[in-house]
Each structure stands twice: as structure tokens, then as C-alpha cells.
Write a protein that holds these residues in place. Sequence first.
Motif, PDB file in Angstrom:
ATOM      1  N   PHE A 127       0.826  -1.200   0.000  1.00 24.97           N
ATOM      2  CA  PHE A 127       0.000   0.000   0.000  1.00 24.97           C
ATOM      3  C   PHE A 127       0.865   1.258   0.000  1.00 24.97           C
ATOM      4  CE2 PHE A 127      -3.164  -3.071   0.853  1.00 24.97           C
ATOM      5  CZ  PHE A 127      -4.408  -2.492   0.680  1.00 24.97           C
ATOM      6  N   SER A 128       2.010   1.188   0.616  1.00 25.36           N
ATOM      7  CA  SER A 128       2.899   2.356   0.664  1.00 25.36           C
ATOM      8  C   SER A 128       3.481   2.696  -0.704  1.00 25.36           C
ATOM      9  CB  SER A 128       4.042   2.102   1.657  1.00 25.36           C
ATOM     10  OG  SER A 128       3.544   1.921   2.965  1.00 25.36           O
ATOM     11  N   ASP A 129       3.413   1.772  -1.645  1.00 27.67           N
ATOM     12  CA  ASP A 129       3.944   2.017  -2.995  1.00 27.67           C
ATOM     13  C   ASP A 129       2.945   2.722  -3.899  1.00 27.67           C
ATOM     14  OD1 ASP A 129       6.359   0.630  -2.437  1.00 27.67           O
ATOM     15  OD2 ASP A 129       5.406  -1.296  -2.905  1.00 27.67           O
ATOM     16  N   ILE A 130       1.661   2.733  -3.524  1.00 32.17           N
ATOM     17  CA  ILE A 130       0.612   3.167  -4.446  1.00 32.17           C
ATOM     18  C   ILE A 130       0.844   4.593  -4.956  1.00 32.17           C
ATOM     19  CG2 ILE A 130      -1.857   3.717  -4.638  1.00 32.17           C
ATOM     20  CD1 ILE A 130      -2.401   1.355  -2.727  1.00 32.17           C
ATOM     21  N   ALA A 131       1.093   5.532  -4.054  1.00 37.63           N
ATOM     22  CA  ALA A 131       1.190   6.945  -4.445  1.00 37.63           C
ATOM     23  C   ALA A 131       2.302   7.177  -5.457  1.00 37.63           C
ATOM     24  CB  ALA A 131       1.394   7.813  -3.205  1.00 37.63           C
ATOM     25  N   ARG A 132       3.371   6.400  -5.396  1.00 39.63           N
ATOM     26  CA  ARG A 132       4.503   6.587  -6.318  1.00 39.63           C
ATOM     27  C   ARG A 132       4.129   6.267  -7.758  1.00 39.63           C
ATOM     28  NH1 ARG A 132       8.841   3.437  -5.988  1.00 39.63           N
ATOM     29  NH2 ARG A 132       8.053   1.821  -4.589  1.00 39.63           N
ATOM     30  N   TYR A 133       3.063   5.534  -7.927  1.00 35.98           N
ATOM     31  CA  TYR A 133       2.685   5.114  -9.269  1.00 35.98           C
ATOM     32  C   TYR A 133       1.342   5.726  -9.693  1.00 35.98           C
ATOM     33  CZ  TYR A 133       6.437   1.745  -8.622  1.00 35.98           C
ATOM     34  OH  TYR A 133       7.668   1.166  -8.401  1.00 35.98           O
ATOM     35  N   HIS A 134       1.119   6.964  -9.244  1.00 34.98           N
ATOM     36  CA  HIS A 134      -0.130   7.655  -9.559  1.00 34.98           C
ATOM     37  C   HIS A 134      -0.332   7.763 -11.070  1.00 34.98           C
ATOM     38  CE1 HIS A 134      -2.952  11.022 -10.065  1.00 34.98           C
ATOM     39  NE2 HIS A 134      -3.369  10.770  -8.820  1.00 34.98           N
ATOM     40  N   THR A 135       0.723   8.122 -11.788  1.00 33.22           N
ATOM     41  CA  THR A 135       0.630   8.310 -13.244  1.00 33.22           C
ATOM     42  C   THR A 135       0.321   6.988 -13.939  1.00 33.22           C
ATOM     43  OG1 THR A 135       2.183  10.155 -13.175  1.00 33.22           O
ATOM     44  CG2 THR A 135       1.836   9.084 -15.314  1.00 33.22           C
TER      45      THR A 135
END
Length: 316
Positions: free
Chosen positions: A133-141
Amino acid sequence: MPLDAKTLSASLLCAAALLQPVCAQDPDNCRKVRFANIGWTDITATTALASTVLEGLGYQPITTVASVPISFTGLKNRQIDVSLGYWWPGQERMITPFVEAKTIQVLEPPNLPNARASLAVPSYAYDAGLKTFSDIARYHTELDGKIYGIDSGTSANASIKAMIDKNQFGMGSFKLVESSEAGMLVSVERAVRDRKWVLFLGWEPHPMNIQIDMRYLTGSQGAFINDGVARVYTLTAPDFLTRCPNAGRLVGNLRFTAQIENTVMQDLLSRDRPKPADAAKAYLKKNPQVLDDWLVGVKTYDGREGLPAVKAHLGL
């Protein structure tokens, strides 16, 4: 619990074994076993499997489609006998008042011990770095800022909305796309076909786990209770096991696996869309070994051995 006159009379007759070599295990009011189906495909599958076995035993199962709250009330009021669809921990808060009042019985152990519901991604996105879940924001695009959920009002969608509203894991700029189960899966399958990244609500049992090469994210930190790991329990009306001990023994014996349910559900959701009873019967004819444990100590309605009767019903 006191026996009514009819039940007592039947019991006395059965005790006279020399006079009646074959006798009913349950009273007349148990022949119709009333199931609640909460409308999810996995519960449709398990209810159909149980109903097929009961038919082979000489019972007359009846299934009513009802929402989770209505099914709980039906069990409490003895209008429903059995539900195979209590998902823990997602429904725990809802069922607690009934359990504390002893108006619903939860059978142990669970009928499915290894269920789950959490956010998932295609394996190629997982392998590229989107694993928690902590990785989600990094892959917004890559994710187009979207999370694909299911029907509005579900507890899973509420969990996703709460993460977005609280900007948990930096997800505040994401948008939840609510849709039907079928609509969500069409969107996911289209993305997978085009090798696009997609973040969606996944759960097992469900044929998506067979049809899509997918992985579940970990590290929800309470956003999904128990990190999405779940168990499914059988519920009965408070008096069902004592009132209908033979049918109750079968219900208590039922154990499923994710693979069993995935397979039956895949058939139910196929292009041919067979009736649940036909899908269940087809599965049991191909996999009769599951009946061995389900029918331990179980008789037919008229007192014969249960396993050979069910096999005969299936044409085995």
C-alpha cells in the motif's frame, strides 16, 4: 428444547427399530432446508453445492436471495435455517448483536479458512515495484489516479474511500471508480489485455484469480482489517442444529477451498451461464471425493446411508 408432539412421536417410532428398520433422522419440518444466498457468486456456488447434496439425501432445499442484514434477521426470526456467507472480519460488527443475543449460531471451524479481499494489481505491475500500500502513491501516473472498486455502499469500497479521504499512504488524489462486479472486471481485463497498470479490489474465492495473473498488495496497516485476510463461516438459526440434527450434521461438515469455489464460480460466470444447480452437480460429478468428508455421519432423510445415496443422485 422441548420436542413437539409430532417430533416426539417420530422419535418413539424410530426407537422401535424392530418394527421400523428405516426411519427419518429429522422431523417433517426439517425436510425443507431454507438457505439465504446473499447474492455474491461465491455464496451462490457454495449454496448450490450444499443444496445438491441435500437433494441427494431426500431433503427439499429452498434458497432465498437476501442482503446480509436481511439474512441475519431471517436467521434470528427462524425464517431462514442456514447461511454459508458470513465473511469475517468484514461483517463482524454487523453480526455481533445477534451473536451476543444468541439469536444466530456461528459454526466452527469456518467453511472457508483462506479467503481474502484487498487491493490487487496485475503481476507485471507487482513485479515492477507496486507491492505494498505504501507504494501506491509513487505510481499515480501509471495507475491514471484511479482505484477500481465494486458496488457503492460495500464495506470494501468504504475502506478505500476512507484511505482517500484521510490521504492515507498519500492516496488523497486518487479517485475511486465504483461499479458492479462485472463492470469492474471488464475494466480490469481490458487494462490487462493492453498491459496497462490497474489497481482494483480483488477477492478470493473468485474466478478472477484463475483468469487474471494478479497479486494482492500487503501492508494495509488496518485500512483493510486483518490485511484483507478473511474467513467464511456457516450461520444457522439458533435452534436448527437441535431441531434438525441430521441436516445440521451435513451443514456443520461442509468445508470448501478457494479452488473449489473458484472452479464452480468460473462455470457460473462463463458465457453459457448454467444454472447454479447444474454447475454444482457438474463439479461434484467430476470431484466426488469431496463428498467423503461432507457426509461423515450423515443419513438420508429416510435413514439410509448418505454417501451412496448422494452418489446415486449424481449418477455415479
